[in-house]
Design an enzyme around this catalytic site. Structure first.
Site, mmCIF file in Angstrom:
data_model
loop_
_atom_site.group_PDB
_atom_site.id
_atom_site.type_symbol
_atom_site.label_atom_id
_atom_site.label_comp_id
_atom_site.label_asym_id
_atom_site.label_seq_id
_atom_site.Cartn_x
_atom_site.Cartn_y
_atom_site.Cartn_z
ATOM 1 N N GLU A 173 98.331 -18.749 65.466
ATOM 2 C CA GLU A 173 97.972 -18.385 64.083
ATOM 3 C C GLU A 173 97.264 -19.541 63.381
ATOM 4 O O GLU A 173 96.254 -19.331 62.692
ATOM 5 C CB GLU A 173 99.232 -17.948 63.324
ATOM 6 C CG GLU A 173 99.637 -16.530 63.735
ATOM 7 C CD GLU A 173 101.019 -16.119 63.273
ATOM 8 O OE1 GLU A 173 101.955 -16.939 63.402
ATOM 9 O OE2 GLU A 173 101.164 -14.987 62.790
ATOM 10 N N GLU A 177 105.903 -13.281 69.983
ATOM 11 C CA GLU A 177 106.924 -12.964 68.969
ATOM 12 C C GLU A 177 107.747 -11.726 69.315
ATOM 13 O O GLU A 177 108.961 -11.683 69.098
ATOM 14 C CB GLU A 177 106.266 -12.756 67.596
ATOM 15 C CG GLU A 177 105.889 -14.035 66.876
ATOM 16 C CD GLU A 177 104.544 -14.606 67.292
ATOM 17 O OE1 GLU A 177 104.010 -14.205 68.349
ATOM 18 O OE2 GLU A 177 104.018 -15.463 66.564
#
Ligand code: 3H9
Length: 716
Positions: A104, A124
């Site tokens: 990210e 995730e």
């Protein structure tokens, strides 16, 4: 936490939080400070963001989740925003990994350069959350909807080459990625960054989005088995496409992320992540030796004895990690068949583009097939993988002891037999150890390593390290019948047979466990692994074959209740999938798809009628509790006996060897954190008094102690 230095007019910010540069609060704050410094320095024209120690970043610091520290500002999302807002171009230099929050922040940069060995992904979903620092909104803008669904829903790592193709990386370089990024930064230093801000880009691949989402939803529902993160990840990606703008998409991502963050699945899955790593940090009971205090022996060459399903699978695992194997078999035909199987597995890998043909050829050439024991005399480690017969195994161990060099470690792939008895056939019991692989051994991740009473710490360290080298998840356990995994598995299968005897059909038992999250219920698993295996063990123990007179209600063996239905199936040739019939029927022998079998129902009902067993409708909750709590109770007995030293060992074995649903953490975590020990203990006591003739319901002392302690503290 993050270093700041200058190379001419390029500011280089280096994340520094070993071993994987996780984004702890301190690291996030440092990024903020360093970036502000670069912004305010008029001599800086561009910025490079990289990681120390050959690793870019493994994402959020998962340890912070349980303490809610990941919410402290600056959050990863704040870092991403700040990176993107910079007027000076920021180039991410990705070596090693960029995972989760690491990816990210890379997507917050205006350019991304990767080393050829870099791996990139959003794992995730595997810890029950979603890429909530804008990952679900930014990736579709860079790599398109299809690639985003692929990466975010699977959690897989993409190679640098794949990431380049997807558009995530702008460039891939062979050498020092930081040097390359500095050069790149110089070349873009005074270019405007507005076109490089991901939040301002349109989502790519929206034309086919509807079909992709439809398909993904169908697959996700089928595969997630009760885990809620995959569907929330999917919804967040949908929001990237369907929201009127980036900010609205972000809001939706936050909502979905918060739902996961406040539920009980994410903590269970984070626990599972750390449990796997804890299990590898082995220690002997009483801390007599530990992974830290003991050096492993090198394993440069190995031998595998036996060329059946297990032996060939183990051989594939070893050679895939570049460990040459002498594959020894007594029967020439079996040896040829085994070699053919190994070749087929690699050919399939090549066909499915998982490896290149020449790489496969090179790995296959690491196998030296032989019928001659003399060929293994120089290997560092031997794994015996012949069928489960103690007499045969002892003969083999005596032979190995005579032939192999004194330093060689002798392992057995037994799934239940006594390691000490095998060791007694040698003059080196300190070098004898169990290495229980799970079928198919080249695919299953678990390696249950069994220490005998004389196994030395050095031998243990060697097989634990070997496990990691060959990319398995090694767990150390003590020596008892069935060791850790099968000891618990057999109890749940035995309990399933009692449920069948009392009123369930096989499919009813399995459905409850499949609803709980197992891919297959225990009876389908029994069909898969072969009903004859347990039958032969019971026969060798003299506990089958006795005919029960009609009219006798329930059968007993050695004072314990005993259900003969599994034996009756085997007597009729129902060995499971391999014979096309077991608890279920199959289209043909070897077929996977289980179908309910009305003949089995008739057989069970007739058996109950003949023996005056009144069948009853067993409630769903009772099936669930009896199936799970019997093995959890056994898990506590395993801790009591010192067969396992920590709950994490038990949970890791069940997660990797028996497909326990990860979103519930494993049997011990589930009992301790999700149900609560007082409740588990109360139900175990209930079933113990309802079934005094079933020994496995006798409550574990440790369970009792911990449940009472918990009940007492919760009343304070
Ligand atoms: C995230 O980023 C959320 C965001 O999207 C949004 C937030 C709002 N944190 O596995 P190894 C430790 S979620 C803390 O043995 P390898 C690990 O415990 C995160 N610790 O090495 C071990 O410690 P120890 C998304 C971490 O080379 C040591 O590092 N990212 C973390 O076999 C070495 O690890 C992930 O899920 C972490 N993130 O594999 C990545 N990662 O030595 C999870 C590792 O005390 N990590 N540690 O036992 C991995 O997949 C592997 O660890 C990795 C290295 C591939 C990085």
């Amino acid at each position: 936490m993050a270093n700041y230095r200058k190379e001419g007019d390029i500011a280089v910010i280096t994340l520094k939080n070993p071993p994987v540069n996780a984004l702890s609060h301190a690291v996030r704050s440092s990024i903020d400070h360093c970036l502000t410094r670069a912004q305010n320095d008029n001599d800086v024209s561009a910025v490079v963001l990289c990681g120390d120690g050959g690793v870019f970043c493994a994402g959020a610091d998962i340890k912070e989740f349980s303490k809610n520290q990941h919410r402290l500002v600056p959050t990863i999302r704040d870092n991403v925003r700040q990176l993107e807002a910079s007027d000076k171009p920021v180039v991410a230099a990705i070596a090693g990994i960029a995972l989760g929050g690491g990816l990210e922040i890379a997507l917050g940069c205006h350019y991304r350069i990767g080393n050829v060995n870099a791996r990139i992904g959003f794992p995730e979903v595997l810890i029950g959350i979603l890429p909530a620092a804008a990952g679900t909104q930014r990736l579709p803008r860079v790599a398109g909807v299809a690639n985003s669904l692929d990466l975010i829903l699977s959690g897989r790592h993409a190679s640098a080459r794949q990431a380049l193709k997807m558009g995530i990386l702008d460039k891939v370089v062979p050498g020092d990625v930081v040097e390359a990024a500095i050069d790149y930064a110089k070349s873009v230093a005074y270019k405007p960054v507005s076109l490089r801000r991901v939040s301002e880009m349109p989502v790519k691949g929206v034309e086919k989005a509807d079909i992709l989402f439809q398909e993904a939803r169908k697959n996700t529902m089928k595969k997630s088995r009760g885990a809620i993160a995959p569907m929330n990840c999917l919804r967040a990606i949908e929001a990237a496409v369907n929201s009127p703008n980036y900010e609205e998409g972000l809001k939706k991502e936050s909502e979905l992320g918060n739902l996961l963050g406040t539920g009980n699945q994410a903590p269970a899955m984070s626990y599972a992540f750390f449990a796997e790593r804890t299990a590898q940090k082995w220690e002997l009971p009483g801390g007599k030796a530990t992974y830290k205090s003991t050096k492993p022996l090198p394993v440069k060459t190995a031998a595998v004895i036996g060329c059946g399903t297990m032996g060939t699978g183990i051989t594939i695992s070893l050679i895939t990690s570049n460990i040459p194997v002498v594959l020894l078999e007594a029967d020439k035909k079996l040896l040829e068949r085994g070699l053919k199987f190994i070749q087929q597995v690699f050919a399939r890998n090549v066909k499915q583009r998982r490896m290149k043909a020449d790489a496969a050829k090179k790995l296959i050439s690491l196998v030296t097939p032989t019928l001659d024991y003399q060929q293994i005399k120089d290997v560092d480690l031997v794994i015996e993988a012949v069928f489960e017969n103690m007499k045969l195994k002892k003969e083999i161990f005596a032979k190995l002891d005579a032939v192999c060099k004194p330093s060689a470690i002798l392992c057995s792939n037994t799934s239940s037999l006594n390691i000490d008895e095998m060791a007694s056939a040698t003059k080196r019991p300190d070098k004898v150890v169990g290495t229980h692989f799970f079928a198919p051994a080249h695919l299953m991740k678990l390696l249950e390593n069994i220490r005998g009473k004389d196994t030395s710490p050095e031998t243990i360290a060697t097989v634990m390290t070997l496990g990691k080298t060959i990319k398995k998840v090694p767990v150390l356990v003590g020596n008892c019948t069935g060791f850790l995994g099968n000891r618990m598995h057999w109890i749940r299968v035995t309990e399933a047979s009692f449920l069948i005897e009392e009123g369930c059909l096989p499919e009813e038992v399995d459905r409850v466990l499949e609803d709980f999250g197992f891919p297959l219920g225990p009876l389908k698993v029994s069909d898969l692994s072969g009903l004859d295996v347990g039958w032969r063990i019971r026969q060798s123990q003299g506990i089958t074959g006795e005919k029960v007179p009609a009219g006798t209600p329930l059968r007993y063996r050695q004072g314990q209740r005993y259900c003969p239905i599994p034996d009756m199936l085997c007597e009729q040739g129902h060995f499971g999938q391999k014979t096309g019939k077991g608890y279920y029927k199959y289209e043909r022998p070897g077929a996977f798809q289980a179908m309910n079998d009305p003949d089995i129902k008739d057989m069970i009902v007739a058996y109950c009628r003949d023996h005056n067993i009144e069948r009853r409708k067993i409630p769903y909750q009772e099936i669930l509790e009896r199936s799970l709590y019997c093995m959890i109770n056994e898990g506590f007995k395993i801790l009591e006996d010192g067969i396992a030293t920590r709950m994490e060992d038990i949970d890791t074995i069940w997660l990797y060897g028996y497909a326990w649903p990860r979103h519930t953490g494993g049997p011990m975590y589930y009992a301790t954190k999700m149900v609560g020990l007082p409740k588990v203990y109360e139900r175990v006591c209930h079933y113990a008094s309802a079934h005094p003739d079933i020994m496995h319901w006798q409550p574990s002392d440790l369970l009792k102690k911990m449940a009472l302690q918990e009940a007492a503290t919760s009343h304070l």
